[in-house]
Design an enzyme around this catalytic site. Structure first.
Site, short mmCIF file in Angstrom:
data_model
loop_
_atom_site.label_atom_id
_atom_site.label_comp_id
_atom_site.label_asym_id
_atom_site.label_seq_id
_atom_site.Cartn_x
_atom_site.Cartn_y
_atom_site.Cartn_z
N CYS A 141 -4.72 -1.31 -2.14
CA CYS A 141 -4.49 0.06 -2.27
C CYS A 141 -5.71 0.28 -3.33
CB CYS A 141 -3.07 0.69 -2.37
SG CYS A 141 -3.48 2.40 -2.78
N ASN A 142 -6.83 1.07 -3.34
CA ASN A 142 -7.59 1.37 -4.31
C ASN A 142 -6.99 2.52 -5.12
OD1 ASN A 142 -10.55 0.42 -3.00
ND2 ASN A 142 -9.30 0.97 -1.79
N THR A 143 -6.31 3.49 -4.53
CA THR A 143 -5.91 4.13 -5.48
C THR A 143 -4.66 4.25 -6.91
OG1 THR A 143 -5.81 5.32 -3.32
CG2 THR A 143 -4.91 6.57 -5.89
N GLU B 130 -2.21 7.57 8.74
CA GLU B 130 -0.14 7.72 8.92
C GLU B 130 0.27 8.11 10.31
OE1 GLU B 130 1.58 6.44 6.72
OE2 GLU B 130 -0.32 6.03 5.38
N ASP C 284 0.54 -1.13 0.35
CA ASP C 284 -0.12 0.25 0.05
C ASP C 284 0.35 1.32 0.19
OD1 ASP C 284 -2.23 1.31 0.36
OD2 ASP C 284 -1.65 1.66 2.80
N SER C 285 0.22 2.41 0.02
CA SER C 285 0.69 3.68 -0.13
C SER C 285 1.97 3.41 1.57
CB SER C 285 0.71 4.62 -0.21
OG SER C 285 -1.41 5.04 0.07
N CYS D 277 -10.72 3.14 0.32
CA CYS D 277 -9.55 3.86 0.52
C CYS D 277 -9.42 2.73 1.95
CB CYS D 277 -9.27 4.88 0.53
SG CYS D 277 -7.49 5.31 1.60
N THR D 278 -8.21 1.91 1.61
CA THR D 278 -7.97 1.48 2.57
C THR D 278 -7.54 1.80 3.90
OG1 THR D 278 -5.46 0.64 1.47
CG2 THR D 278 -7.49 -0.85 1.10
N HIS D 279 -7.13 2.79 4.05
CA HIS D 279 -6.80 3.11 5.30
C HIS D 279 -8.32 3.71 6.04
CE1 HIS D 279 -2.90 3.91 3.27
NE2 HIS D 279 -2.57 4.40 4.34
N TYR E 2 -0.73 8.68 -2.12
CA TYR E 2 -0.60 8.35 -3.50
C TYR E 2 -2.09 9.10 -4.34
CZ TYR E 2 2.53 3.98 -3.44
OH TYR E 2 3.33 3.68 -3.63
N GLY E 3 -2.82 9.52 -3.13
CA GLY E 3 -4.20 9.65 -3.54
C GLY E 3 -4.06 11.09 -4.29
N1 DGL Z 1 -4.47 3.29 0.41
C1 DGL Z 1 -5.22 3.44 -0.14
C2 DGL Z 1 -6.02 3.66 -0.61
O1 DGL Z 1 -7.01 2.16 -0.68
C3 DGL Z 1 -4.57 4.86 -0.99
C4 DGL Z 1 -4.16 5.87 0.20
C5 DGL Z 1 -3.64 7.05 -0.51
O2 DGL Z 1 -3.48 8.40 -1.15
O3 DGL Z 1 -2.15 6.96 -0.25
O4 DGL Z 1 -6.74 3.81 -1.99
#
Ligand code: DGL
Length: 266
Positions: A74-76, A152, A11-12, A184-186, A43-44
């Site tokens: 990570c979806n992104t 984070e 993931d990011s 988003c996985t966060h 990453y977003g």
């Molecule tokens: N956890 C990530 C997701 O599922 C992205 C987070 C990010 O923006 O870094 O999209």
């Protein structure tokens, strides 16, 4: 005989640990390797080309560590890089996307809200999801800049975190959404604070468990049997290992050691 290898997950940053927890439950005997790209989080707001390059580098590292399957937790990164990873690596590559399909089935009001990164919401893969399900239900999207950064920092419930959650969920509720996708996985790590903001009548939908089930099927169908004796977790980061260990231990629920990725992958 070819061995099964480890499951590589990335993931990011620390968000993918919400998926790793489901993977550990579904596959209790596997060797798991997790990479947090904390040196480049979030990453977003990065370009798809940058995220693709980072994803290819991390996947290469995971393969060199013995991964027999890769999960993009990570979806992104899935939106930006799953196609490139699948064409580069001849092994199961599992991606994830906001759970629009189950949410469309679950909603009673006919309005589904999607909380996700701007990168995910602007992607072609997400546009395809909207096209597919947008006729059945109304889908209202909300980008959430800043939320990933709060997780984070291990900051799941401060005044600032709560204010961001309030700001991002209120417009979706005002449009009549009774089902919110944590895209988003966060965000599953913020579920308690989100629940407080939206009340008990709104369903929160997360994809971690479904991704772990899908991985389990792919691994059983496509990889050689595991020895069953090497269950373990290893954690790597492209950021500061001490800081990553502090936050990841909180989120994982027990003390973890985190190593820095080798220089060529930073
Ligand atoms: N956890 C990530 C997701 O599922 C992205 C987070 C990010 O923006 O870094 O999209």
């Amino acid at each position: 005989m070819r061995s099964r290898g480890a499951i590589g997950v990335f993931d990011s940053g620390v968000g993918g640990l919400s998926v790793l927890q489901h993977i550990r439950q579904a596959l209790p005997r596997e060797r798991l390797i997790y990479v947090a790209d904390s040196g480049h989080v979030p990453y977003g707001d990065k370009s798809p080309a940058f995220i693709e390059a980072r994803s290819l580098a991390i996947a290469q590292f995971l393969v060199e560590q013995g991964a027999g399957a890769i999960v993009i937790a990570c979806n992104t990164a899935t939106a930006a890089a799953v196609t490139a990873l699948r064409s580069r690596f001849p092994l199961p590559v599992i991606g994830m996307e906001p759970a629009v399909k189950p949410a469309a089935v679950a909603t009673r009001s006919g309005v589904v809200g999607v909380l996700a990164t701007v990168g995910t919401l602007e992607s072609a893969r997400f546009a395809a999801l909207l096209e597919r399900y947008g006729e059945e239900v109304e889908i209202v999207t909300q980008g959430c800049p800043g939320l990933v950064e709060q997780v984070e920092q291990g900051d799941m419930d401060s005044t600032r975190t709560r204010a961001l959650i309030e700001r991002y969920t209120a417009p979706l509720l005002a449009r009549g959404a009774d089902t919110l996708i944590l895209g988003c996985t966060h965000y599953p790590f913020l579920a308690a604070s989100i629940r407080r903001a939206v009340g008990d009548d709104v369903a929160l939908v997360d994809t971690g468990a479904a991704v772990a089930r899908h991985l389990q099927h792919r691994v059983d169908a496509e990889l050689p049997p595991g020895s069953g004796s090497e269950a373990s977790e290893q954690f790597f980061t492209s950021g500061d290992p001490a800081e990553a260990a502090r936050i990841m231990s909180i989120l994982w629920g027990s003390e973890v050691a985190v190593l820095r990725l080798p220089q060529q992958y930073l």
